[in-house]
Design a protein around this motif. Structure first.
Motif, short mmCIF file in Angstrom:
data_model
loop_
_atom_site.label_atom_id
_atom_site.label_comp_id
_atom_site.label_asym_id
_atom_site.label_seq_id
_atom_site.Cartn_x
_atom_site.Cartn_y
_atom_site.Cartn_z
N LEU A 186 0.86 -1.17 0.00
CA LEU A 186 0.00 0.00 0.00
C LEU A 186 0.90 1.22 0.00
O LEU A 186 1.82 1.34 0.83
N VAL A 237 -5.48 4.22 -6.04
CA VAL A 237 -6.56 4.38 -5.06
C VAL A 237 -6.99 5.82 -5.17
O VAL A 237 -6.16 6.74 -5.06
N ALA A 258 -1.94 3.98 -3.92
CA ALA A 258 -1.90 2.85 -4.85
C ALA A 258 -1.81 1.55 -4.07
O ALA A 258 -1.29 1.50 -2.95
N VAL A 259 -2.33 0.48 -4.67
CA VAL A 259 -2.10 -0.87 -4.18
C VAL A 259 -1.29 -1.57 -5.26
O VAL A 259 -1.50 -1.35 -6.46
N ARG A 290 -7.94 -4.06 -8.69
CA ARG A 290 -8.97 -3.03 -8.74
C ARG A 290 -10.00 -3.21 -7.62
O ARG A 290 -10.49 -2.22 -7.05
N SER A 324 -8.31 -2.03 -4.47
CA SER A 324 -8.20 -0.58 -4.54
C SER A 324 -9.52 0.10 -4.23
O SER A 324 -9.56 1.11 -3.50
N SER A 325 -10.60 -0.43 -4.75
CA SER A 325 -11.92 0.16 -4.51
C SER A 325 -12.27 0.11 -3.02
O SER A 325 -12.77 1.10 -2.46
N GLY A 341 -9.97 2.51 -1.05
CA GLY A 341 -10.40 3.88 -1.28
C GLY A 341 -11.63 4.23 -0.46
O GLY A 341 -11.70 5.33 0.13
#
Length: 270
Positions: free
Chosen positions: A120, A224, A234-235, A256, A259-260, A263
């Motif tokens: 992360l 992110v 970012a991941v 993704r 990341s979602s 976020g």
């Protein structure tokens, strides 16, 4: 008339280095002592003096102040070790960068789902900074990617996300401050080549890196974002060369999804 405050040195003390003056100021010296003590899991005053090229009396004086403030501990055999107060600073830093248990759990799940080292990074102070890593003996982290790492953005997947998000004018200024060094034979060092790749990163919303940072290792990262599409971080994952091949579509979908969720957690303050 002169005055002094505990923990500070006056002008005369700044020049006590027996011919080795100008190396650093008092704050930089204190931080250097803490860093050496951390790197070596404790160090004697002589070891600190040798490592920092400082006179032994200077090291003793600064170390005594750090012990009194709780940032160093004078352990057995005359060794200086990190004090407990640094733990409080570390906890505060982790809170500031958003390292809640739900967020770190998402990075652990990313590691478990892929079998790759998972990272992360958070956009902080204009830099994309690594703040959490989960790995395993079968797929260890890339050794430089420790907490706080933000160097070589042109050669890392998460760094490319930051560069792709920057306005071209700001990107040029940023790259002026960060030399595009060739870390491997595959590192992009030409602005035009990097610019073409960053255009693809911005278009696709994912960055790939194949042996550009460390030979024999590949990485992938997705951004992110905040609710207004601002870049938050970012991941990313890394693995030995070839292990990402054939898994690009599944890996992108997994990144993704994580990341979602990350976020959403960051936006909620969780």
């Amino acid at each position: 008339m002169t005055s002094s405050s505990p923990g500070f040195v006056d002008e005369a003390e700044r020049f006590e280095d027996d011919g080795r003056t100008g190396r650093s100021g008092p704050v930089e010296r204190a931080l250097g002592i803490l860093e050496v003590a951390a790197d070596r899991n404790g160090a004697s005053a002589r070891e600190l003096a040798d490592a920092l090229d400082l006179p032994l009396p200077t090291v003793y004086r600064i170390a005594k102040e750090l012990v009194g403030a709780g940032y160093l501990l004078h352990a057995q055999a005359g060794r200086f070790e990190l004090g407990h107060k640094l733990h409080l600073l570390g906890m505060s830093l982790h809170r500031q960068v958003g390292l809640s248990r739900p967020v770190t759990s998402e990075i652990a799940r990313l590691h478990e789902a892929t079998g790759f080292a998972a990272y992360l990074a958070i956009l902080r102070g204009g830099e994309m900074v690594i703040v959490h890593v989960v790995d395993s003996p079968d797929c260890p982290r890339l050794s430089p990617l420790r907490f706080g790492f933000h160097e070589a953005p042109h050669a890392t997947a998460f760094g490319k996300l930051l560069l792709a998000d920057l306005d071209p004018d700001f990107r040029g200024d940023y790259l002026e401050r960060h030399t595009m060094v060739a870390l491997t034979a595959r590192t992009l060092t030409e602005r035009s080549a990097l610019g073409a790749e960053l255009a693809a990163v911005a278009r696709r919303g994912i960055a790939w890196e194949f042996g550009e940072f460390i030979p024999g290792w590949d990485c992938a990262a997705v951004p992110v974002r905040a609710g207004d599409s601002r870049l938050l971080g970012a991941v990313a994952v890394s693995a030995q060369a070839g292990r990402l091949n054939g898994r690009e579509r599944v890996l992108e979908s997994t990144l993704r999804a994580v990341s979602s969720r990350v976020g959403a957690l960051l936006r909620q303050g969780n």
